[in-house]
Design a protein around this motif. Structure first.
Motif, PDB file in Angstrom:
ATOM      1  N   UNK A 194       0.822  -1.201   0.000  1.00  0.00           N
ATOM      2  CA  UNK A 194       0.000   0.000   0.000  1.00  0.00           C
ATOM      3  C   UNK A 194       0.856   1.251   0.000  1.00  0.00           C
ATOM      4  N   UNK A 195       1.944   1.225   0.759  1.00  0.00           N
ATOM      5  CA  UNK A 195       2.837   2.372   0.832  1.00  0.00           C
ATOM      6  C   UNK A 195       3.387   2.706  -0.551  1.00  0.00           C
ATOM      7  N   UNK A 196       3.790   1.686  -1.301  1.00  0.00           N
ATOM      8  CA  UNK A 196       4.398   1.922  -2.601  1.00  0.00           C
ATOM      9  C   UNK A 196       3.388   2.147  -3.720  1.00  0.00           C
ATOM     10  N   UNK A 197       2.106   1.874  -3.469  1.00  0.00           N
ATOM     11  CA  UNK A 197       1.107   2.110  -4.499  1.00  0.00           C
ATOM     12  C   UNK A 197       0.243   3.329  -4.209  1.00  0.00           C
ATOM     13  N   UNK A 198       0.441   3.959  -3.036  1.00  0.00           N
ATOM     14  CA  UNK A 198      -0.324   5.155  -2.704  1.00  0.00           C
ATOM     15  C   UNK A 198       0.205   6.337  -3.507  1.00  0.00           C
ATOM     16  N   UNK A 199      -0.689   7.195  -3.962  1.00  0.00           N
ATOM     17  CA  UNK A 199      -0.210   8.364  -4.722  1.00  0.00           C
ATOM     18  C   UNK A 199       0.573   9.320  -3.827  1.00  0.00           C
ATOM     19  N   UNK A 200       1.591   9.909  -4.405  1.00  0.00           N
ATOM     20  CA  UNK A 200       2.371  10.893  -3.663  1.00  0.00           C
ATOM     21  C   UNK A 200       1.596  12.216  -3.672  1.00  0.00           C
ATOM     22  N   UNK A 201       1.944  13.139  -2.763  1.00  0.00           N
ATOM     23  CA  UNK A 201       1.274  14.449  -2.792  1.00  0.00           C
ATOM     24  C   UNK A 201       1.369  15.135  -4.154  1.00  0.00           C
ATOM     25  N   UNK A 202       2.489  14.940  -4.837  1.00  0.00           N
ATOM     26  CA  UNK A 202       2.667  15.509  -6.171  1.00  0.00           C
ATOM     27  C   UNK A 202       1.631  14.941  -7.137  1.00  0.00           C
TER      28      UNK A 202
END
Length: 67
Positions: A53-61
């Motif tokens: 989940x951490x690596x597939x969550x969208x970044x703020x950008x």
């Protein structure tokens, strides 16, 4: 579920329940097959899932629209 009708939300919840129950069943069967403590297997899976989940969550950008 935002944007879903009650019927759609119930169908979504039912499908998610089926997927989760099936995944847990397979996880416990694999733990038994390899003689791994079930609690340890669930904890490992939980850690692995959190990492995914951490690596597939969208970044703020990714959440900001370009102009």
């Amino acid at each position: 579920m935002e944007g879903l009708t009650l019927k759609e939300a119930n169908a979504w919840a039912s499908e998610m329940s089926r997927i989760v129950c099936g995944t847990i069943h397979e996880l416990l069967a694999a733990a038994d097959k390899h003689n791994i403590d079930r609690d340890s297997a669930v904890e490992y899976f939980s850690d692995l899932f959190s990492t995914c989940l951490l690596y597939t969550s969208p970044s703020p950008r990714d959440r900001t629209r370009s102009r």
